[in-house]
Every structure is written in structure tokens, then in C-alpha cells.
Write a protein that holds these residues in place. Structure first.
Motif, mmCIF file in Angstrom:
data_model
loop_
_atom_site.group_PDB
_atom_site.id
_atom_site.type_symbol
_atom_site.label_atom_id
_atom_site.label_comp_id
_atom_site.label_asym_id
_atom_site.label_seq_id
_atom_site.Cartn_x
_atom_site.Cartn_y
_atom_site.Cartn_z
ATOM 1 N N TRP A 228 0.841 -1.204 0.000
ATOM 2 C CA TRP A 228 0.000 0.000 0.000
ATOM 3 C C TRP A 228 0.871 1.246 0.000
ATOM 4 O O TRP A 228 1.842 1.340 0.746
ATOM 5 N N PHE A 229 0.509 2.200 -0.858
ATOM 6 C CA PHE A 229 1.256 3.456 -0.935
ATOM 7 C C PHE A 229 0.379 4.662 -0.620
ATOM 8 O O PHE A 229 0.868 5.636 -0.057
ATOM 9 N N GLY A 230 -0.900 4.617 -0.991
ATOM 10 C CA GLY A 230 -1.758 5.754 -0.697
ATOM 11 C C GLY A 230 -3.188 5.546 -1.132
ATOM 12 O O GLY A 230 -3.494 4.661 -1.941
ATOM 13 N N GLU A 231 -4.079 6.342 -0.561
ATOM 14 C CA GLU A 231 -5.484 6.351 -0.959
ATOM 15 C C GLU A 231 -6.059 7.755 -0.737
ATOM 16 O O GLU A 231 -7.036 7.948 -0.018
ATOM 17 N N ALA A 232 -5.430 8.716 -1.366
ATOM 18 C CA ALA A 232 -5.870 10.106 -1.252
ATOM 19 C C ALA A 232 -7.266 10.266 -1.841
ATOM 20 O O ALA A 232 -7.610 9.637 -2.852
ATOM 21 N N GLU A 233 -8.050 11.110 -1.225
ATOM 22 C CA GLU A 233 -9.430 11.333 -1.660
ATOM 23 C C GLU A 233 -9.463 12.281 -2.855
ATOM 24 O O GLU A 233 -9.016 13.430 -2.769
ATOM 25 N N GLU A 280 5.668 13.448 -4.048
ATOM 26 C CA GLU A 280 4.852 13.932 -2.930
ATOM 27 C C GLU A 280 5.330 13.305 -1.621
ATOM 28 O O GLU A 280 5.528 14.008 -0.620
ATOM 29 N N GLN A 281 5.513 11.988 -1.609
ATOM 30 C CA GLN A 281 5.964 11.295 -0.400
ATOM 31 C C GLN A 281 7.334 11.783 0.039
ATOM 32 O O GLN A 281 7.590 12.005 1.223
ATOM 33 N N ARG A 282 8.222 11.978 -0.912
ATOM 34 C CA ARG A 282 9.572 12.448 -0.594
ATOM 35 C C ARG A 282 9.546 13.875 -0.031
ATOM 36 O O ARG A 282 10.349 14.229 0.848
ATOM 37 N N THR A 283 8.616 14.684 -0.519
ATOM 38 C CA THR A 283 8.480 16.044 -0.002
ATOM 39 C C THR A 283 7.994 16.027 1.441
ATOM 40 O O THR A 283 8.497 16.768 2.293
ATOM 41 N N VAL A 284 7.003 15.169 1.732
ATOM 42 C CA VAL A 284 6.507 15.030 3.099
ATOM 43 C C VAL A 284 7.652 14.610 4.026
ATOM 44 O O VAL A 284 7.805 15.142 5.137
ATOM 45 N N GLU A 285 8.467 13.664 3.574
ATOM 46 C CA GLU A 285 9.602 13.202 4.390
ATOM 47 C C GLU A 285 10.630 14.311 4.603
ATOM 48 O O GLU A 285 11.173 14.457 5.705
ATOM 49 N N THR A 286 10.884 15.092 3.560
ATOM 50 C CA THR A 286 11.857 16.175 3.675
ATOM 51 C C THR A 286 11.389 17.221 4.684
ATOM 52 O O THR A 286 12.181 17.702 5.512
ATOM 53 N N LEU A 287 10.118 17.580 4.628
ATOM 54 C CA LEU A 287 9.582 18.569 5.567
ATOM 55 C C LEU A 287 9.547 18.031 6.985
ATOM 56 O O LEU A 287 9.741 18.780 7.954
ATOM 57 N N ARG A 288 9.336 16.732 7.120
ATOM 58 C CA ARG A 288 9.232 16.122 8.449
ATOM 59 C C ARG A 288 10.587 15.743 9.037
ATOM 60 O O ARG A 288 10.860 15.955 10.226
ATOM 61 N N ASP A 289 11.467 15.171 8.199
ATOM 62 C CA ASP A 289 12.718 14.580 8.700
ATOM 63 C C ASP A 289 13.978 15.312 8.246
ATOM 64 O O ASP A 289 15.077 14.978 8.668
ATOM 65 N N GLY A 290 13.802 16.272 7.346
ATOM 66 C CA GLY A 290 14.958 16.978 6.838
ATOM 67 C C GLY A 290 15.571 16.361 5.606
ATOM 68 O O GLY A 290 16.460 16.953 4.978
ATOM 69 N N LYS A 291 15.118 15.157 5.227
ATOM 70 C CA LYS A 291 15.600 14.514 4.004
ATOM 71 C C LYS A 291 14.594 13.464 3.555
ATOM 72 O O LYS A 291 13.799 12.950 4.349
ATOM 73 N N ALA A 292 14.638 13.135 2.272
ATOM 74 C CA ALA A 292 13.755 12.113 1.713
ATOM 75 C C ALA A 292 14.357 10.737 1.920
ATOM 76 O O ALA A 292 15.570 10.555 1.787
ATOM 77 N N SER A 293 13.508 9.754 2.244
ATOM 78 C CA SER A 293 13.990 8.394 2.460
ATOM 79 C C SER A 293 13.409 7.395 1.464
ATOM 80 O O SER A 293 13.963 6.310 1.292
ATOM 81 N N THR A 294 12.300 7.744 0.796
ATOM 82 C CA THR A 294 11.685 6.845 -0.177
ATOM 83 C C THR A 294 12.352 7.029 -1.533
ATOM 84 O O THR A 294 12.390 8.146 -2.050
ATOM 85 N N PRO A 295 12.878 5.970 -2.132
ATOM 86 C CA PRO A 295 13.548 6.109 -3.434
ATOM 87 C C PRO A 295 12.541 6.206 -4.570
ATOM 88 O O PRO A 295 11.368 5.841 -4.418
ATOM 89 N N PHE A 296 13.001 6.690 -5.708
ATOM 90 C CA PHE A 296 12.190 6.621 -6.913
ATOM 91 C C PHE A 296 12.166 5.184 -7.411
ATOM 92 O O PHE A 296 12.838 4.301 -6.847
ATOM 93 N N LEU A 297 11.406 4.920 -8.451
ATOM 94 C CA LEU A 297 11.212 3.560 -8.939
ATOM 95 C C LEU A 297 12.483 3.008 -9.591
ATOM 96 O O LEU A 297 13.257 3.748 -10.206
ATOM 97 N N SER A 298 12.656 1.701 -9.462
ATOM 98 C CA SER A 298 13.787 0.995 -10.061
ATOM 99 C C SER A 298 13.269 -0.025 -11.069
ATOM 100 O O SER A 298 12.092 -0.412 -11.040
ATOM 101 N N PHE A 299 14.155 -0.492 -11.932
ATOM 102 C CA PHE A 299 13.787 -1.529 -12.883
ATOM 103 C C PHE A 299 13.342 -2.780 -12.120
ATOM 104 O O PHE A 299 13.999 -3.212 -11.163
ATOM 105 N N GLY A 300 12.221 -3.346 -12.547
ATOM 106 C CA GLY A 300 11.659 -4.504 -11.867
ATOM 107 C C GLY A 300 10.562 -4.155 -10.892
ATOM 108 O O GLY A 300 9.788 -5.033 -10.476
#
Length: 326
Positions: A228-233, A280-300
Motif C-alpha cells: 500500500w502506498f496511498g489512498e488520497a481522496e 509527494e511522499q519524498r516532499t513530506v519526508e523532507t519537511l518532516r525529517d529533513g531529508k527524503a527516504s523513499t527512493p524513486f522507482l527501479s527496474f523490476g
């Protein structure tokens, strides 16, 4: 009614009517060979297609067959025009805040939109093919509408009457290429490859109470690698409805039947509902933690995008794609 296109009959596919359960279909060749042909003469074609839809749902359509999602192209394999917005201001506000920029006051009264790629759309099960992971591969789960012919200068109230179909789009973005392109002051090009469309498009009446005030009022559900990644309204925090977006595009030009208008990434002020894109997720992490922790997509990696009704049944069918190296 629900409409799709089979991967046959040429670049524009073969138009099929799909039942509400997304399990049965029937070719509409006796009415219109392609969805674009139907949209070109929509007011004459729609009643005939609707009659076929009613027969299919009643189990009375001659030539009906079991539907295999893998055989479907995008409902519009290519379109005359695709314009995409950024109608969810929580997304705009967070992204700009993360880089220390203010949101211009005009963003609250004038839609932010760009001209997207429409020469070819990926089918709902087609892979996303990219040459390098360094490009920053991202999904963007969005709602879109399809219009008939729209006159130049329509008001939002008039534009609402030109919205004929609703669907989903994975607006693939290459985040690593975006900053340099925007710095040139001339918009997206290489950073916006082909997008993928949902298996079916549906008429607004098919959505019942979920379609009101020219918005879809259901959650956009996304998964990455089965998690699960999200279910924004979709109906919450949308600053501009689809009638306003269509009217904005048509301010200085008429729109051709088959024009697609996207909502932009679905995003809510309430971040507990997850996100609809990795940026969007990386931005939330940056504002909350000071850096992004979720990577972008990889092959596979795999992505899945879907909208379900209140009983949990898929409305448009799901977009399910693997990320593949070119």
C-alpha cells in the motif's frame, strides 16, 4: 456505460463496450470502429453505444466475450490533445515549501496546466520503459476527463456539459530531468514520457453520487511492489473542478473531440492517507525529517493504480505496470 479498446485493428484499436463487472465485452464495430470515431459524432453515437451497454449488462448482447485486460490498449491509444493540471494545491504547496519557495497568489485563482504527450498512450498492462534509473522514475496517479468538441471561450458551467467520459491516468514523470527543463523556462519535454490510461473510460452517469460538482468523490488507491502506498481522496482539496479546468484550456482555442484533461497528482492536506506519487511522499519526508527516504522507482518495480466503489469493485479497471529498462 464503460468503453475500452482492444489491441487490434490498427493504431487506434477496436472499440468495445464493457459490462459493469469488467468481465465481459462486446465489439461496437457496427456503431463506431474506434473510440475516437465515436467521440467525433458523440451525440449520435452515445445513445447507440448505451443501448449496446444495456444489452451487454442484461446478458443479451450478441457476440459478447470474456474480457482479458492484457488484450486492452489504452481506451484512446492516441489522442489529439492531452492537457494536464495541478489542481490539488496541497501538492503544490508542499513541493514549493520544501524548496523554500512561496506559492504565487495566482495559483489559487488560475489553474496551473501544461501541454502533455498524447501521440501514444500505454495500455493498462503495458510496461513503463525507461533507459536509466538516474532519470528519477515516478508514477502520478490522476483522474482525467474526455471531452467532445468544446467551443472557444466556454464558461465552466458550459464546459461541464462537454465532459463525456472519466478515467484514470498514470502520468509517468522523470523527476531527475524536470529541474533542468523548468530552469529553461519553457516547460516539460524529456521529463514527461508516455502515460498509461485505465482499461476503461466511463460516462459520468455511471459513477452515480461519486460524480458531483464535476469531481470524482472516491479514493485513489496506489500500490508499489504490492505494498500500500496511498489512498488520497479525489474529491477533497481539489482547488479547481474539471469544468473549470476544461474552461481554462478552452479560453483561447476550441478543443477537439477526444481531448483529455488531467487533474494532476491527487493530494490531500491529510498526509495519513499516503500519496499518489513518489515526489509527494519524498516532499513530506523532507519537511518532516529533513531529508527524503523513499527512493524513486527501479527496474523490476511494479505499480498499481485503481479506484473502487463503496462495495470494493473496481470502476475503471486497474493500471498495473512494471518498470522496465529500455
Amino acid at each position: 456505460m464503460k468503453l475500452a479498446s482492444l489491441k487490434e485493428g490498427g493504431r487506434d484499436g477496436t472499440l468495445v463496450v464493457v459490462d459493469r463487472s469488467l468481465t465481459r465485452g462486446v465489439k461496437a464495430a457496427g456503431i463506431a470502429p474506434t473510440l475516437q470515431a465515436a467521440l467525433d459524432e458523440w451525440h449520435a453515437m452515445a445513445p447507440r453505444l448505451n443501448a449496446l451497454s444495456e444489452a451487454l449488462n442484461a446478458g443479451e448482447a450478441e457476440g459478447a466475450f470474456d474480457l482479458d485486460m492484457a488484450t486492452l490498449a489504452a481506451p484512446l491509444p492516441r489522442a489529439y490533445e492531452f492537457v494536464d493540471g495541478s489542481a490539488y494545491l496541497p501538492h503544490v504547496e508542499r513541493v514549493r515549501k520544501a524548496r523554500g519557495a512561496e506559492v504565487p497568489e495566482s495559483f489559487y485563482t488560475d489553474p496551473l496546466m501544461y501541454q502533455a504527450t498524447s501521440a501514444g498512450f500505454l495500455g493498462p498492462r503495458d510496461p513503463v520503459v525507461v533507459s536509466s534509473e538516474a532519470f528519477g522514475i515516478d508514477l502520478e496517479a490522476e483522474v482525467l476527463v474526455v471531452t467532445d468538441d468544446v467551443p472557444m471561450g466556454v464558461t465552466p458551467a458550459q464546459a461541464a456539459g462537454h465532459i463525456q467520459l472519466v478515467g484514470l491516468v498514470n502520468d509517468v514523470s522523470l523527476r531527475g530531468l524536470i529541474p533542468a527543463e523548468l530552469a529553461k523556462g519553457f516547460g516539460f519535454l524529456q521529463s514527461k514520457p508516455r502515460s498509461a490510461l485505465s482499461p476503461v473510460f466511463v460516462t459520468p452517469d455511471e459513477l452515480g453520487e461519486a460524480w458531483r460538482n464535476e469531481k470524482l468523490h472516491l479514493p485513489m488507491r496506489t500500490w508499489i511492489n504490492g505494498a500500500w502506498f496511498g489512498e488520497a481522496e479525489c474529491g477533497v482539496d481539489m482547488q479547481f473542478d474539471f469544468a473549470q479546468l476544461v474552461a481554462h484550456v478552452a479560453k483561447t482555442r476550441p478543443l477537439t473531440a477526444g481531448t483529455l484533461v488531467g487533474s494532476g497528482t491527487i493530494a490531500n492536506q491529510d498526509t495519513s492517507k499516503g500519496a499518489s506519487c513518489l515526489a509527494e511522499q519524498r516532499t513530506v519526508e523532507t519537511l518532516r525529517d529533513g531529508k527524503a527516504s523513499t527512493p524513486f522507482l527501479s527496474f523490476g518495480d511494479t505499480v498499481r493504480i485503481d479506484v473502487t466503489d463503496n462495495d470494493g469493485a473496481s470502476i475503471f479497471g486497474s493500471i498495473e505496470q512494471a518498470i522496465v529498462k529500455a
